[in-house]
Design a protein around this motif. Sequence first.
Motif, PDB file in Angstrom:
ATOM      1  N   UNK A  22     111.442  19.616  43.551  1.00  0.00           N
ATOM      2  CA  UNK A  22     112.110  18.233  43.436  1.00  0.00           C
ATOM      3  C   UNK A  22     111.383  16.995  42.707  1.00  0.00           C
ATOM      4  N   UNK A  23     110.078  17.532  42.178  1.00  0.00           N
ATOM      5  CA  UNK A  23     109.275  16.320  41.330  1.00  0.00           C
ATOM      6  C   UNK A  23     109.832  16.234  39.897  1.00  0.00           C
ATOM      7  N   UNK A  24     109.841  15.140  39.480  1.00  0.00           N
ATOM      8  CA  UNK A  24     110.377  14.880  38.161  1.00  0.00           C
ATOM      9  C   UNK A  24     109.113  14.662  37.112  1.00  0.00           C
ATOM     10  N   UNK A  25     109.070  15.213  35.866  1.00  0.00           N
ATOM     11  CA  UNK A  25     107.987  15.215  35.123  1.00  0.00           C
ATOM     12  C   UNK A  25     108.295  14.534  33.695  1.00  0.00           C
ATOM     13  N   UNK A  26     107.764  13.419  33.547  1.00  0.00           N
ATOM     14  CA  UNK A  26     108.203  12.705  32.181  1.00  0.00           C
ATOM     15  C   UNK A  26     107.081  13.126  31.133  1.00  0.00           C
ATOM     16  N   UNK A  27     107.636  13.896  30.148  1.00  0.00           N
ATOM     17  CA  UNK A  27     107.230  14.415  28.906  1.00  0.00           C
ATOM     18  C   UNK A  27     106.347  13.494  28.106  1.00  0.00           C
ATOM     19  N   UNK A  28     106.885  12.200  28.273  1.00  0.00           N
ATOM     20  CA  UNK A  28     106.371  11.296  27.092  1.00  0.00           C
ATOM     21  C   UNK A  28     104.946  10.758  27.820  1.00  0.00           C
ATOM     22  N   UNK A  29     105.040  10.345  28.995  1.00  0.00           N
ATOM     23  CA  UNK A  29     103.615  10.105  29.577  1.00  0.00           C
ATOM     24  C   UNK A  29     102.886  11.014  30.162  1.00  0.00           C
ATOM     25  N   UNK A  30     103.462  12.337  30.245  1.00  0.00           N
ATOM     26  CA  UNK A  30     102.713  13.382  30.905  1.00  0.00           C
ATOM     27  C   UNK A  30     102.252  13.253  32.046  1.00  0.00           C
ATOM     28  N   UNK A  31     102.977  12.665  33.023  1.00  0.00           N
ATOM     29  CA  UNK A  31     102.825  12.366  34.289  1.00  0.00           C
ATOM     30  C   UNK A  31     104.314  12.507  35.144  1.00  0.00           C
ATOM     31  N   UNK A  32     104.027  12.658  36.524  1.00  0.00           N
ATOM     32  CA  UNK A  32     104.959  12.908  37.415  1.00  0.00           C
ATOM     33  C   UNK A  32     105.655  11.316  37.773  1.00  0.00           C
ATOM     34  N   UNK A  33     106.842  11.298  37.909  1.00  0.00           N
ATOM     35  CA  UNK A  33     107.436  10.041  38.081  1.00  0.00           C
ATOM     36  C   UNK A  33     108.381  10.097  39.277  1.00  0.00           C
ATOM     37  N   UNK A  34     108.857   8.786  39.739  1.00  0.00           N
ATOM     38  CA  UNK A  34     109.618   8.733  41.041  1.00  0.00           C
ATOM     39  C   UNK A  34     111.169   8.272  40.481  1.00  0.00           C
ATOM     40  N   UNK A  35     112.257   8.395  41.282  1.00  0.00           N
ATOM     41  CA  UNK A  35     113.595   8.030  40.904  1.00  0.00           C
ATOM     42  C   UNK A  35     113.395   6.381  40.750  1.00  0.00           C
ATOM     43  N   UNK A  36     112.671   5.729  41.352  1.00  0.00           N
ATOM     44  CA  UNK A  36     112.506   4.432  40.938  1.00  0.00           C
ATOM     45  C   UNK A  36     112.086   4.244  39.697  1.00  0.00           C
ATOM     46  N   UNK A  37     111.233   5.027  39.008  1.00  0.00           N
ATOM     47  CA  UNK A  37     110.767   4.953  37.581  1.00  0.00           C
ATOM     48  C   UNK A  37     111.924   5.301  36.798  1.00  0.00           C
ATOM     49  N   UNK A  38     112.549   6.176  37.175  1.00  0.00           N
ATOM     50  CA  UNK A  38     113.857   6.574  36.257  1.00  0.00           C
ATOM     51  C   UNK A  38     114.931   5.579  36.055  1.00  0.00           C
ATOM     52  N   UNK A  39     114.996   4.579  37.376  1.00  0.00           N
ATOM     53  CA  UNK A  39     115.930   3.488  37.406  1.00  0.00           C
ATOM     54  C   UNK A  39     115.379   2.524  36.552  1.00  0.00           C
ATOM     55  N   UNK A  40     114.200   2.446  36.254  1.00  0.00           N
ATOM     56  CA  UNK A  40     113.426   1.513  35.302  1.00  0.00           C
ATOM     57  C   UNK A  40     113.596   1.894  33.773  1.00  0.00           C
ATOM     58  N   UNK A  41     113.902   3.293  33.744  1.00  0.00           N
ATOM     59  CA  UNK A  41     114.294   3.419  32.337  1.00  0.00           C
ATOM     60  C   UNK A  41     115.450   3.120  31.939  1.00  0.00           C
ATOM     61  N   UNK A  42     116.384   3.439  33.021  1.00  0.00           N
ATOM     62  CA  UNK A  42     117.793   2.986  32.841  1.00  0.00           C
ATOM     63  C   UNK A  42     118.020   1.421  32.717  1.00  0.00           C
TER      64      UNK A  42
END
Length: 179
Positions: A22-42
């Motif tokens: 259930x972990x999310x991995x951002x390929x741009x920052x090469x790090x795991x991110x949270x739903x909160x950080x996905x919301x920030x992208x939105x």
Amino acid sequence: MNNATAAQAPEPQRIIKKYPNRRLYDTVTSSYITLSEVKTLVMKHEPFEVLDVKTGENITRSILLQIILEAEASGSPMFTAPVLESLIRFYGNAMQGMLGGYLEKNIQSVIDVQTRFAEQSKGFTPEMWTQYLSLQPPVLQAMMGGSLEQSKTMLAQMQEQMQKQTGQLLGAFGIKSSP
């Protein structure tokens, strides 16, 4: 490539991978991110896609729905229980496709009003804000008037289409519908 060309190059679609844990991995920052950080992208209007690592399936909608669920569960929800119940009833209904388009157009109308308001209020002084706040209901009604009329028109069209479809269906069974 010069700096002017680099500045004009479109931003590549950001890929976020969802792992079975259930972990999310951002390929741009090469790090795991949270739903909160996905919301920030939105919120920043950054284009992205969420892919399930195991299946390769695009699960962006599922992640966005999780963000909405979290927002609805905390603080002040946007949707009441009766509204959510009504939405659920539309799934599988003949009107499902039309309702999606209707909601999308109305949300876009609200966004357009918000954008116009933001552009028009850039140079407001404190005195202008005071005056605006005293006139808020009439101003808001005027701004929303166009989208409300669009909503009424679209609802009327949906109702008309449903009546035609019902008449055709009943006609196929040899039943005449009453006007």
